[in-house]
Design a protein around this motif. Sequence first.
Motif, PDB file in Angstrom:
ATOM      1  N   LYS A  63       0.827  -1.208   0.000  1.00 49.01           N
ATOM      2  CA  LYS A  63       0.000   0.000   0.000  1.00 49.01           C
ATOM      3  C   LYS A  63       0.862   1.260   0.000  1.00 49.01           C
ATOM      4  N   ALA A  64       1.945   1.234   0.765  1.00 46.14           N
ATOM      5  CA  ALA A  64       2.834   2.394   0.804  1.00 46.14           C
ATOM      6  C   ALA A  64       3.394   2.698  -0.585  1.00 46.14           C
ATOM      7  N   GLU A  65       3.674   1.672  -1.356  1.00 46.24           N
ATOM      8  CA  GLU A  65       4.160   1.873  -2.733  1.00 46.24           C
ATOM      9  C   GLU A  65       3.118   2.606  -3.571  1.00 46.24           C
ATOM     10  N   GLN A  66       1.837   2.265  -3.348  1.00 44.73           N
ATOM     11  CA  GLN A  66       0.767   2.936  -4.100  1.00 44.73           C
ATOM     12  C   GLN A  66       0.577   4.374  -3.630  1.00 44.73           C
ATOM     13  N   PHE A  67       0.669   4.580  -2.337  1.00 42.55           N
ATOM     14  CA  PHE A  67       0.378   5.899  -1.761  1.00 42.55           C
ATOM     15  C   PHE A  67       1.527   6.884  -1.933  1.00 42.55           C
ATOM     16  N   MET A  68       2.749   6.336  -2.093  1.00 48.41           N
ATOM     17  CA  MET A  68       3.948   7.175  -2.204  1.00 48.41           C
ATOM     18  C   MET A  68       4.728   6.742  -3.442  1.00 48.41           C
ATOM     19  N   PRO A  69       4.243   7.085  -4.634  1.00 50.71           N
ATOM     20  CA  PRO A  69       4.961   6.694  -5.851  1.00 50.71           C
ATOM     21  C   PRO A  69       6.412   7.163  -5.785  1.00 50.71           C
ATOM     22  N   GLY A  70       7.301   6.292  -6.152  1.00 48.31           N
ATOM     23  CA  GLY A  70       8.722   6.616  -6.043  1.00 48.31           C
ATOM     24  C   GLY A  70       9.371   5.976  -4.833  1.00 48.31           C
ATOM     25  N   LEU A  71       8.588   5.391  -3.934  1.00 44.91           N
ATOM     26  CA  LEU A  71       9.151   4.693  -2.775  1.00 44.91           C
ATOM     27  C   LEU A  71       9.992   3.515  -3.233  1.00 44.91           C
ATOM     28  N   GLN A  72      11.224   3.460  -2.770  1.00 47.46           N
ATOM     29  CA  GLN A  72      12.117   2.337  -3.070  1.00 47.46           C
ATOM     30  C   GLN A  72      11.877   1.254  -2.023  1.00 47.46           C
ATOM     31  N   SER A  73      11.165   0.197  -2.410  1.00 46.41           N
ATOM     32  CA  SER A  73      10.644  -0.761  -1.441  1.00 46.41           C
ATOM     33  C   SER A  73      11.502  -2.018  -1.290  1.00 46.41           C
ATOM     34  N   LYS A  74      12.669  -2.040  -1.866  1.00 44.76           N
ATOM     35  CA  LYS A  74      13.529  -3.218  -1.775  1.00 44.76           C
ATOM     36  C   LYS A  74      14.490  -3.106  -0.595  1.00 44.76           C
ATOM     37  N   GLY A  75      14.939  -4.261  -0.116  1.00 42.16           N
ATOM     38  CA  GLY A  75      15.989  -4.293   0.898  1.00 42.16           C
ATOM     39  C   GLY A  75      15.517  -4.022   2.306  1.00 42.16           C
ATOM     40  N   GLY A  76      14.202  -4.201   2.562  1.00 41.71           N
ATOM     41  CA  GLY A  76      13.679  -3.919   3.889  1.00 41.71           C
ATOM     42  C   GLY A  76      13.858  -5.060   4.880  1.00 41.71           C
ATOM     43  N   ARG A  77      13.750  -4.714   6.183  1.00 42.41           N
ATOM     44  CA  ARG A  77      13.821  -5.702   7.278  1.00 42.41           C
ATOM     45  C   ARG A  77      12.445  -5.778   7.933  1.00 42.41           C
ATOM     46  N   GLN A  78      11.884  -6.980   7.983  1.00 41.84           N
ATOM     47  CA  GLN A  78      10.574  -7.170   8.596  1.00 41.84           C
ATOM     48  C   GLN A  78      10.708  -7.397  10.099  1.00 41.84           C
ATOM     49  N   TRP A  79       9.629  -7.076  10.816  1.00 46.13           N
ATOM     50  CA  TRP A  79       9.654  -7.157  12.279  1.00 46.13           C
ATOM     51  C   TRP A  79       8.237  -7.299  12.797  1.00 46.13           C
ATOM     52  N   MET A  80       8.091  -7.951  13.958  1.00 48.31           N
ATOM     53  CA  MET A  80       6.811  -7.995  14.655  1.00 48.31           C
ATOM     54  C   MET A  80       7.044  -7.751  16.138  1.00 48.31           C
ATOM     55  N   GLY A  81       6.158  -6.976  16.775  1.00 46.29           N
ATOM     56  CA  GLY A  81       6.271  -6.713  18.206  1.00 46.29           C
ATOM     57  C   GLY A  81       4.936  -6.902  18.901  1.00 46.29           C
ATOM     58  N   TYR A  82       4.983  -6.937  20.232  1.00 45.08           N
ATOM     59  CA  TYR A  82       3.808  -7.214  21.055  1.00 45.08           C
ATOM     60  C   TYR A  82       3.453  -5.975  21.882  1.00 45.08           C
ATOM     61  N   ARG A  83       2.372  -5.295  21.511  1.00 46.00           N
ATOM     62  CA  ARG A  83       1.952  -4.128  22.271  1.00 46.00           C
ATOM     63  C   ARG A  83       1.019  -4.563  23.402  1.00 46.00           C
ATOM     64  N   PRO A  84       1.303  -4.178  24.639  1.00 46.56           N
ATOM     65  CA  PRO A  84       0.449  -4.569  25.755  1.00 46.56           C
ATOM     66  C   PRO A  84      -0.733  -3.622  25.902  1.00 46.56           C
ATOM     67  N   SER A  85      -1.948  -4.120  25.686  1.00 48.91           N
ATOM     68  CA  SER A  85      -3.101  -3.223  25.578  1.00 48.91           C
ATOM     69  C   SER A  85      -4.222  -3.584  26.538  1.00 48.91           C
ATOM     70  N   THR A  86      -4.748  -2.567  27.188  1.00 50.17           N
ATOM     71  CA  THR A  86      -5.906  -2.717  28.055  1.00 50.17           C
ATOM     72  C   THR A  86      -7.174  -2.387  27.277  1.00 50.17           C
ATOM     73  N   PRO A  87      -8.343  -2.838  27.744  1.00 49.12           N
ATOM     74  CA  PRO A  87      -9.579  -2.551  27.000  1.00 49.12           C
ATOM     75  C   PRO A  87      -9.900  -1.064  26.873  1.00 49.12           C
ATOM     76  N   ASP A  88      -9.501  -0.272  27.883  1.00 52.92           N
ATOM     77  CA  ASP A  88      -9.816   1.153  27.837  1.00 52.92           C
ATOM     78  C   ASP A  88      -8.668   2.020  27.324  1.00 52.92           C
ATOM     79  N   SER A  89      -7.606   1.395  26.868  1.00 53.64           N
ATOM     80  CA  SER A  89      -6.437   2.089  26.280  1.00 53.64           C
ATOM     81  C   SER A  89      -5.638   2.905  27.284  1.00 53.64           C
ATOM     82  N   LEU A  90      -5.928   2.781  28.574  1.00 53.40           N
ATOM     83  CA  LEU A  90      -5.151   3.473  29.603  1.00 53.40           C
ATOM     84  C   LEU A  90      -4.145   2.500  30.225  1.00 53.40           C
TER      85      LEU A  90
END
Length: 419
Positions: A336-363
């Motif tokens: 999607k970023a490639e579509q939204f930002m024409p000219g974005l050089q999308s090769k050579g990236g590093r993927q990642w996943m993280g764990y956000r600790p979330s409460t039901p009320d966001s506090l």
Amino acid sequence: MIMPRDNIDILIIGAGIVGVAAAAILAESGRKVLVVDRQGICEGTSSGNAGALAFSDILPMASKGVLAKVPGWLMDPLGPFTIRPSYLPKLLPWLYRFWRASSADMLEHTVRAQGAMMRLAEPEMLGLMQRAGLGRMVREDGSLELYESEDELNASLSGWNARRAAGIAFEHLRGSQLRECQPGLSPRFIAGTFVPGWKTVSDPKHVGEGLWNYAQRNGAIFYQGEVASISAGEQGAIAHFADGRTINAAKIVVAAGAWSHHLAQNLGDRIPLETERGYNTTLPVGAFDLKRQLIFSGHGFVVTPLETGVRVGGAVELGGLKLPPNYKRAEIMLSKAEQFMPGLQSKGGRQWMGYRPSTPDSLPVIGTSRLTDNVLYAFGHGHLGLTQSGVTARLISDLIGGHASSISIDPYSPKRFRS
């Protein structure tokens, strides 16, 4: 290093950004601080976030009619907000509280509480970074939230009105103003909202490491190990490690992110903490001439300029701590970023996943255990761990020192989940 055993004033479990900020503020006040983590300093979720100091982000995830969206979240495994169907049964109690948090009264309460915290978060975090010699890492370029239609812009206006009431400055842009704010955008975006007070950092992992170096200069020490449980002691609290060893401390601060509720449960505190799994791809430096953080709220992701590259990421996947990653989510955002930002050089990236600790009320959860005042909680910040790390550290320091805080901590208390 050999595990310390004696004369531990404060033991902090978790070396993410919240734990490190707490170590820095407590150590500079003369406290003897030991930080324990199973990995290292900001090696987990704090290393790969979007790098925003989002002091204007006062709106919770829960909103009116939110549960009506759940079927769609189940049906679209690659959408901006998704639930793994296999995880739904375990998630139902959290979703019930999430639904309750979406009521008008609760939303008003949450926005007030988040606003109060954010007003203190900015001077606390920026002040801590200055004292640590990290002021150069703060970028004050603002943010730009983008819309593809008038309907999308209009749907956002109630949220912007709530921010205006909280004293947050912003400006809606169109045409040449929008293009000047960020050249190179796809013409599909017809408007944007610029928030001048929004800040980012040069790299969130570097900020965490810099704060730790400051804490270390003030006497804080680090030990790598896994705390399996905690218990109350005769004159303090006890951390029980997975390898059978123990540490006694006058105070224990639980700042273990998405794993924190497991430790709280040892002491009888049942905290409804869930895990927002976030994904990103960090592209090489120069991949796009990015002027500021771009927020594609309709698609659930942001693009951030860092000194280490261009980071494309975000989205929410409620799936706990054990399910394997689905990196197709990172690939979809990059596409999607490639579509939204024409000219974005999308090769050579590093993927990642993280764990956000979330409460039901966001506090976040900030306060003491029901069993003992010698165990304190500092977790549950969701997307705002970096933003609220400094203020959380200050509130924890006030609690430990017996000082009156600048704001009431009642809205963040673990006691709010006992009913």
